[in-house]
Design an enzyme around this catalytic site. Structure first.
Site, PDB file in Angstrom:
ATOM      1  N   ASP A 175      47.440  -1.388  30.191  1.00  0.00           N
ATOM      2  CA  ASP A 175      48.755  -0.905  30.603  1.00  0.00           C
ATOM      3  C   ASP A 175      49.784  -1.928  30.114  1.00  0.00           C
ATOM      4  OD1 ASP A 175      50.779   0.499  32.265  1.00  0.00           O
ATOM      5  OD2 ASP A 175      50.703  -1.362  33.405  1.00  0.00           O
ATOM      6  N   ALA A 176      51.012  -1.492  29.922  1.00  0.00           N
ATOM      7  CA  ALA A 176      52.039  -2.404  29.390  1.00  0.00           C
ATOM      8  C   ALA A 176      52.861  -3.075  30.483  1.00  0.00           C
ATOM      9  CB  ALA A 176      52.961  -1.647  28.429  1.00  0.00           C
ATOM     10  N   TYR A 177      53.609  -2.275  31.248  1.00  0.00           N
ATOM     11  CA  TYR A 177      54.612  -2.819  32.162  1.00  0.00           C
ATOM     12  C   TYR A 177      53.991  -3.283  33.478  1.00  0.00           C
ATOM     13  CZ  TYR A 177      57.709  -0.895  28.691  1.00  0.00           C
ATOM     14  OH  TYR A 177      58.335  -0.634  27.500  1.00  0.00           O
ATOM     15  N   ARG A 235      62.205  -0.791  39.706  1.00  0.00           N
ATOM     16  CA  ARG A 235      60.824  -0.523  39.317  1.00  0.00           C
ATOM     17  C   ARG A 235      60.224   0.613  40.138  1.00  0.00           C
ATOM     18  NH1 ARG A 235      56.868  -0.014  35.644  1.00  0.00           N
ATOM     19  NH2 ARG A 235      54.842  -0.782  36.376  1.00  0.00           N
ATOM     20  N   SER A 256      50.478   3.397  27.733  1.00  0.00           N
ATOM     21  CA  SER A 256      51.614   3.204  28.624  1.00  0.00           C
ATOM     22  C   SER A 256      52.441   4.464  28.778  1.00  0.00           C
ATOM     23  CB  SER A 256      52.499   2.079  28.066  1.00  0.00           C
ATOM     24  OG  SER A 256      53.701   1.948  28.801  1.00  0.00           O
ATOM     25  N   ASN A 257      53.123   4.555  29.920  1.00  0.00           N
ATOM     26  CA  ASN A 257      54.137   5.592  30.112  1.00  0.00           C
ATOM     27  C   ASN A 257      55.362   5.352  29.248  1.00  0.00           C
ATOM     28  OD1 ASN A 257      52.745   7.085  32.046  1.00  0.00           O
ATOM     29  ND2 ASN A 257      53.678   6.031  33.776  1.00  0.00           N
TER      30      ASN A 257
END
Length: 220
Positions: free
Chosen positions: A9-11, A40, A116-117
């Site tokens: 995942d990125a964030y 967030r 990622s989203n």
């Protein structure tokens, strides 16, 4: 089973989502952390609601809407900082251990990707800013299926692209809900519990819990 396919995942996992607000903390004032947390939380909420409704807006549009809501909830924060914060979000800091861990995995023959989203443009900017483009094999955005995690079609992007069974993939995320979705899909999951959150989603437990990505090289 030792894995050679690692998806991140990125964030919140590779990139610090609170770095944008922290960069302008002096201008925002004492409620900067609250602003960041609301930003967030709403960013994620909007993604879940869009997918539940069968609707879609790209993640950048949701990020902008979430910040606008955060400013309304935290009136002490000056909304004229909106453009600065959004610009900073394109260049979030990665967590300190991330480059070294990815390089070690890559040197060991692993295949690496982001799932990622985030929109393609957001991810491209973040990856290049952190100089991770040289170690990643793929950057997969939920934008391709126009749905967000935890929809199975997002995780399926990895198995389709790499022609792998789900259990051949080690998936790392700091988001417990994301770990639950990935575990249900069939990935081997590693929860990177950076902020020492209590566990939840007991029916979809991670295979491993780490305080950072540092332990990934020796435990995978």
């Amino acid at each position: 089973m030792r894995h050679t396919a690692f998806v991140f995942d990125a964030y919140g996992t590779l990139f610090d989502v609170h770095a944008a607000v922290r960069r302008h903390a002096g201008e925002i004032g004492p409620e900067g952390q609250l602003l960041s947390e609301i930003w967030r939380a709403k960013q994620l909420e909007y993604s879940w609601v869009e997918t539940l409704m069968g609707s879609y807006s790209d993640f950048w549009a949701l990020t902008e809407r979430a910040l606008d809501f955060a400013f309304r909830k935290v009136p002490s924060a000056d909304p004229s900082l909106r453009d600065k914060l959004l610009e900073a979000y394109w260049h979030l800091d990665c967590y300190p251990e991330v480059p070294a861990v990815l390089k070690k995995l890559k040197a060991g023959g692993a295949r690496l990707a982001i799932l990622s989203n985030g929109s393609p443009a957001m991810l491209d900017a973040a990856v290049r800013s952190a100089a991770l483009d040289t170690v990643l094999d793929d950057v997969l955005s939920a934008d391709a299926v126009r749905r967000f995690k935890t929809d199975a079609s997002v995780y399926e992007m990895v198995t389709t692209a790499w022609r792998l069974y789900p259990d051949a993939v080690s998936f790392q995320s700091s988001n417990r809900w994301d770990i639950a979705g990935a575990a249900k899909f069939g990935f081997r999951t590693v929860w990177v519990n950076r902020s020492q959150q209590p566990d939840e989603y007991e029916n979809y437990s991670p295979a491993l819990i780490l305080p950072s990505l540092e332990g990934l090289v020796t435990t995978s």
